[in-house]
Design a protein around this motif. Sequence first.
Motif, PDB file in Angstrom:
ATOM      1  N   ARG A 183       0.820  -1.216   0.000  1.00 25.91           N
ATOM      2  CA  ARG A 183       0.000   0.000   0.000  1.00 25.91           C
ATOM      3  C   ARG A 183       0.852   1.264   0.000  1.00 25.91           C
ATOM      4  N   ALA A 184       2.139   1.125   0.363  1.00 21.91           N
ATOM      5  CA  ALA A 184       3.051   2.274   0.307  1.00 21.91           C
ATOM      6  C   ALA A 184       3.419   2.620  -1.122  1.00 21.91           C
ATOM      7  N   GLU A 185       3.241   1.653  -2.025  1.00 25.53           N
ATOM      8  CA  GLU A 185       3.566   1.833  -3.444  1.00 25.53           C
ATOM      9  C   GLU A 185       4.987   2.365  -3.610  1.00 25.53           C
ATOM     10  N   MET A 186       5.929   1.735  -2.886  1.00 26.39           N
ATOM     11  CA  MET A 186       7.324   2.163  -2.923  1.00 26.39           C
ATOM     12  C   MET A 186       8.208   1.003  -3.385  1.00 26.39           C
ATOM     13  N   SER A 187       8.958   1.217  -4.424  1.00 29.63           N
ATOM     14  CA  SER A 187       9.864   0.196  -4.945  1.00 29.63           C
ATOM     15  C   SER A 187      11.104   0.089  -4.064  1.00 29.63           C
ATOM     16  N   HIS A 188      11.906  -0.957  -4.320  1.00 31.66           N
ATOM     17  CA  HIS A 188      13.153  -1.102  -3.563  1.00 31.66           C
ATOM     18  C   HIS A 188      14.051   0.116  -3.784  1.00 31.66           C
ATOM     19  N   LYS A 189      14.086   0.584  -5.015  1.00 32.11           N
ATOM     20  CA  LYS A 189      14.871   1.787  -5.327  1.00 32.11           C
ATOM     21  C   LYS A 189      14.334   2.986  -4.541  1.00 32.11           C
ATOM     22  N   GLY A 190      13.010   3.075  -4.451  1.00 29.08           N
ATOM     23  CA  GLY A 190      12.402   4.169  -3.700  1.00 29.08           C
ATOM     24  C   GLY A 190      12.713   4.087  -2.219  1.00 29.08           C
ATOM     25  N   ARG A 191      12.747   2.856  -1.689  1.00 28.16           N
ATOM     26  CA  ARG A 191      13.079   2.688  -0.268  1.00 28.16           C
ATOM     27  C   ARG A 191      14.533   3.053  -0.003  1.00 28.16           C
ATOM     28  N   ARG A 192      15.424   2.732  -0.917  1.00 28.94           N
ATOM     29  CA  ARG A 192      16.834   3.115  -0.758  1.00 28.94           C
ATOM     30  C   ARG A 192      16.972   4.637  -0.735  1.00 28.94           C
ATOM     31  N   LYS A 193      16.270   5.284  -1.631  1.00 27.53           N
ATOM     32  CA  LYS A 193      16.310   6.752  -1.681  1.00 27.53           C
ATOM     33  C   LYS A 193      15.742   7.340  -0.389  1.00 27.53           C
ATOM     34  N   TRP A 194      14.657   6.721   0.114  1.00 25.65           N
ATOM     35  CA  TRP A 194      14.025   7.186   1.354  1.00 25.65           C
ATOM     36  C   TRP A 194      15.015   7.124   2.515  1.00 25.65           C
ATOM     37  N   VAL A 195      15.767   6.020   2.633  1.00 28.93           N
ATOM     38  CA  VAL A 195      16.728   5.863   3.731  1.00 28.93           C
ATOM     39  C   VAL A 195      17.881   6.848   3.580  1.00 28.93           C
ATOM     40  N   ARG A 196      18.371   7.036   2.355  1.00 28.13           N
ATOM     41  CA  ARG A 196      19.473   7.991   2.152  1.00 28.13           C
ATOM     42  C   ARG A 196      19.049   9.402   2.556  1.00 28.13           C
ATOM     43  N   THR A 197      17.823   9.766   2.227  1.00 25.57           N
ATOM     44  CA  THR A 197      17.303  11.086   2.630  1.00 25.57           C
ATOM     45  C   THR A 197      17.172  11.172   4.146  1.00 25.57           C
ATOM     46  N   LEU A 198      16.695  10.098   4.739  1.00 30.74           N
ATOM     47  CA  LEU A 198      16.531  10.035   6.188  1.00 30.74           C
ATOM     48  C   LEU A 198      17.851  10.280   6.911  1.00 30.74           C
ATOM     49  N   LEU A 199      18.920   9.657   6.434  1.00 34.05           N
ATOM     50  CA  LEU A 199      20.216   9.751   7.103  1.00 34.05           C
ATOM     51  C   LEU A 199      20.782  11.174   7.099  1.00 34.05           C
ATOM     52  N   LYS A 200      20.214  12.048   6.272  1.00 38.41           N
ATOM     53  CA  LYS A 200      20.657  13.446   6.224  1.00 38.41           C
ATOM     54  C   LYS A 200      19.832  14.352   7.130  1.00 38.41           C
ATOM     55  N   GLU A 201      18.799  13.777   7.755  1.00 37.83           N
ATOM     56  CA  GLU A 201      17.908  14.557   8.627  1.00 37.83           C
ATOM     57  C   GLU A 201      18.690  15.212   9.769  1.00 37.83           C
ATOM     58  N   PRO A 202      18.609  16.543   9.937  1.00 36.23           N
ATOM     59  CA  PRO A 202      19.311  17.209  11.041  1.00 36.23           C
ATOM     60  C   PRO A 202      18.904  16.684  12.422  1.00 36.23           C
ATOM     61  N   LEU A 203      17.606  16.400  12.621  1.00 35.73           N
ATOM     62  CA  LEU A 203      17.151  15.909  13.925  1.00 35.73           C
ATOM     63  C   LEU A 203      17.757  14.546  14.228  1.00 35.73           C
ATOM     64  N   LEU A 204      17.856  13.684  13.219  1.00 30.52           N
ATOM     65  CA  LEU A 204      18.474  12.369  13.423  1.00 30.52           C
ATOM     66  C   LEU A 204      19.961  12.517  13.728  1.00 30.52           C
ATOM     67  N   LYS A 205      20.634  13.383  13.019  1.00 30.49           N
ATOM     68  CA  LYS A 205      22.064  13.614  13.263  1.00 30.49           C
ATOM     69  C   LYS A 205      22.311  14.135  14.672  1.00 30.49           C
ATOM     70  N   GLU A 206      21.356  14.897  15.188  1.00 32.81           N
ATOM     71  CA  GLU A 206      21.487  15.449  16.534  1.00 32.81           C
ATOM     72  C   GLU A 206      21.271  14.389  17.599  1.00 32.81           C
ATOM     73  N   LEU A 207      20.281  13.499  17.408  1.00 35.87           N
ATOM     74  CA  LEU A 207      19.878  12.568  18.462  1.00 35.87           C
ATOM     75  C   LEU A 207      20.516  11.186  18.377  1.00 35.87           C
ATOM     76  N   LEU A 208      20.812  10.714  17.177  1.00 38.00           N
ATOM     77  CA  LEU A 208      21.311   9.347  17.023  1.00 38.00           C
ATOM     78  C   LEU A 208      22.590   9.056  17.815  1.00 38.00           C
ATOM     79  N   PRO A 209      23.564   9.969  17.865  1.00 41.24           N
ATOM     80  CA  PRO A 209      24.775   9.673  18.645  1.00 41.24           C
ATOM     81  C   PRO A 209      24.507   9.376  20.118  1.00 41.24           C
ATOM     82  N   TYR A 210      23.406   9.891  20.659  1.00 42.70           N
ATOM     83  CA  TYR A 210      23.078   9.705  22.073  1.00 42.70           C
ATOM     84  C   TYR A 210      22.215   8.468  22.311  1.00 42.70           C
ATOM     85  N   ALA A 211      21.644   7.926  21.248  1.00 46.70           N
ATOM     86  CA  ALA A 211      20.653   6.848  21.391  1.00 46.70           C
ATOM     87  C   ALA A 211      21.264   5.582  21.962  1.00 46.70           C
TER      88      ALA A 211
END
Length: 357
Positions: free
Chosen positions: A282-310
């Motif tokens: 139902r997400a209608e997302m291909s494997h290529k689309g999921r890879r792109k989604w994760v690469r974009t996610l890893l650039k998130e400023p909030l994730l970069k701020e919090l992940l080192p402390y997790a």
Amino acid sequence: MEERRPFISVVMPVYNVEKHLKKAVDSVLKQTYTDFEIILVDDCSPDGCPQLCEELAASDERIMAVHHNENKGLSMARNTGMTYASGKYIWFMDSDDFVEDSLFAMVFDSVKENPAELILFGLTEDYYDEKDRLHHSEVICPKREIYENKEELRRKVIDLEKQTLYGYAWNKMYDLDYLNKIGLQFEKITLIEDILFNVNFCMHIRKMNVLPFCGYHYNKRMDNSLTSKFVSDYYKLHRKRIDLIYKQYQKWGMCESSVKSVLGALYVRYIFSAIQRNCDKRAEMSHKGRRKWVRTLLKEPLLKELLPYAKSDGKLLAVMIGVLKTGCVSGILLLGRVIFICKNSLPMIFSVLKQKR
């Protein structure tokens, strides 16, 4: 002469719960402390609930039935209930849950000791299978704590969020006068309406009572639970949830490493929940689309701020954190796929494992 107000106003939105409504109402009527009113807000329910609400109201003078002419959703039904409420405290109970009989007495006793703006308690999650049979239960019971100043209260909030106790509305009773004073209402936003409401309510309160009560039975049914349905904005909404609490602590000037550690771990959990949802057709997302989604996610400023402390004591969440910290897109997607397969093949077992993460 001023009309006497009840101690508790119970606001119960009603929609498609004909099988469960009477049990919910009866559990309130069986409370050992009896100074309360019940406001049933029929949100234009298509089943027999409108008539049942009227029958229940006719059976007890403490019950009022209010009807919407069109379906407006949970938040608007709660807001309608607020306009009719006259109690000292207001409680937003779900109409397909039930509560054990000692809650109101415990709330009343705690308020005599500390007249707090917020009363919070624990819960029991009851998991029902597709045939509506109880499969297992998980108890979340906080320690009894009385907070009489805002500094101690604010330090406790992140621990409540870690225990999954901060985000719900139905495990809290709110001072109605304070609620009206700040003009707070529920916003119509899927999944995170409760946490948004609680963040705004708690921003400036000074007192809170935490009760060791776990007799609120939150019923999670595999057939029709909102959390079992596909929500396309799942990641966006849960990222906002993390950001709301993060900014709350920033405003409080208390955004310490311990806070970032909890928020970072929760953020990772939501990320992998979003990744496994991206595997759903139902997400209608291909494997290529999921890879792109994760690469974009890893650039998130909030994730970069919090992940080192997790960090987490739970094994599954610790693995998620470790994999995400590698930044390996293939590894992240593989773990997300494994979670997706486990959740959809063995949903009840997955729900048990999730509690132990």
